[in-house]
Design a protein around this motif. Structure first.
Motif, PDB file in Angstrom:
ATOM      1  N   ASP A 206       0.835  -1.211   0.000  1.00 57.34           N
ATOM      2  CA  ASP A 206       0.000   0.000   0.000  1.00 57.34           C
ATOM      3  C   ASP A 206       0.867   1.257   0.000  1.00 57.34           C
ATOM      4  N   ILE A 207       1.905   1.274   0.831  1.00 57.88           N
ATOM      5  CA  ILE A 207       2.787   2.447   0.897  1.00 57.88           C
ATOM      6  C   ILE A 207       3.492   2.660  -0.430  1.00 57.88           C
ATOM      7  N   THR A 209       2.678   1.564  -3.448  1.00 69.47           N
ATOM      8  CA  THR A 209       1.739   1.906  -4.524  1.00 69.47           C
ATOM      9  C   THR A 209       1.356   3.372  -4.461  1.00 69.47           C
ATOM     10  N   ASN A 210       1.054   3.858  -3.264  1.00 70.52           N
ATOM     11  CA  ASN A 210       0.660   5.266  -3.097  1.00 70.52           C
ATOM     12  C   ASN A 210       1.803   6.221  -3.416  1.00 70.52           C
ATOM     13  N   ALA A 211       3.027   5.827  -3.065  1.00 74.43           N
ATOM     14  CA  ALA A 211       4.174   6.729  -3.237  1.00 74.43           C
ATOM     15  C   ALA A 211       4.789   6.650  -4.628  1.00 74.43           C
ATOM     16  N   SER A 214       1.615   2.176  -9.479  1.00 72.00           N
ATOM     17  CA  SER A 214       1.459   0.727  -9.585  1.00 72.00           C
ATOM     18  C   SER A 214       2.462   0.052 -10.509  1.00 72.00           C
TER      19      SER A 214
END
Length: 222
Positions: A206-207, A209-211, A214
């Motif tokens: 999650d970290i 992907t957000n930063a 993808s």
């Protein structure tokens, strides 16, 4: 400061490079060459030479002294002082950043001497001590966790270190935290705790992907 042009430096380096090693990103003379030079002064007395080198470098806290003193303590079989030196968090941190194989050599020596008296767990400082003596305790705990799991397979102790590293989390270090979560996931997986492993792997994913988006390689790794 002495200035040397590139041609002269090349000639100088070619003539002495066989005597040099890299310590903390700097070129310096090797243990062997320093020892051989000092031994001439002390009438070939090896034990005294080691002790005099320890005394000389013990007068400061430079990277060179952190590199030199443990080696000569090992050469004199002074396991007690070597262990006490490695208990100092900033010295331990120095080796975690610059020379983990040598640190593993020192610890293996201590374990061979007495694995109960010189346990790896006793080298891990508590949070308050790390904050006081280490400039970046977050990096220190993560580095030590990686080191002891990689070189010694100490997964439970590695988990403690990684959890300590996460206590210093902030928004600027989220990607570093993702690496820590990933390593925790690996430890849980090694211990057969697959539900926990998936939970921490998902946090890392999650970290990242957000930063990073993808399509980034680190996201694929997660």
């Amino acid at each position: 400061m002495l200035e040397i042009n590139q041609l002269k430096w090349s000639e100088l380096y070619c003539s002495i490079h066989g005597y040099l090693v890299s310590v903390g990103g700097l070129l310096t003379f090797s243990h062997k060459n320093i020892f051989e030079a000092a031994k001439l002064r002390y009438s070939e007395n090896e034990e005294r030479t080691h002790k005099e080198i320890i005394r000389y470098f013990g007068q400061d806290k430079t990277k060179r002294s952190m590199y030199e003193i443990p080696h000569h303590l090992l050469c004199t079989n002074d396991h007690f002082c070597l262990f006490k030196l490695l208990e100092i968090p900033d010295i331990l941190h120095y080796y975690l950043k610059s020379d983990q194989p040598t640190l593993a050599t020192y610890i293996n020596y201590l374990l061979d001497v007495d694995s109960h008296k010189y346990s790896i767990s006793s080298l891990v400082p508590d949070i308050n001590k790390a904050i006081k003596y280490v400039s970046n305790p977050k990096e220190f705990y993560h580095g030590f966790g990686y080191f002891i799991t990689t070189f010694f397979g100490e997964y439970n102790l590695g988990l403690i270190c990684y959890e300590s590293s996460l206590r210093f989390a902030d928004d600027k270090s989220l990607l570093n935290d993702a690496t820590t979560y990933n390593n925790i996931a690996y430890i849980y997986g090694q211990n057969g705790m697959y539900r926990e492993s998936i939970e921490f792997a998902q946090k890392a994913l999650d970290i990242r992907t957000n930063a990073l988006g993808s399509n980034h390689a680190l996201v694929a790794q997660s």
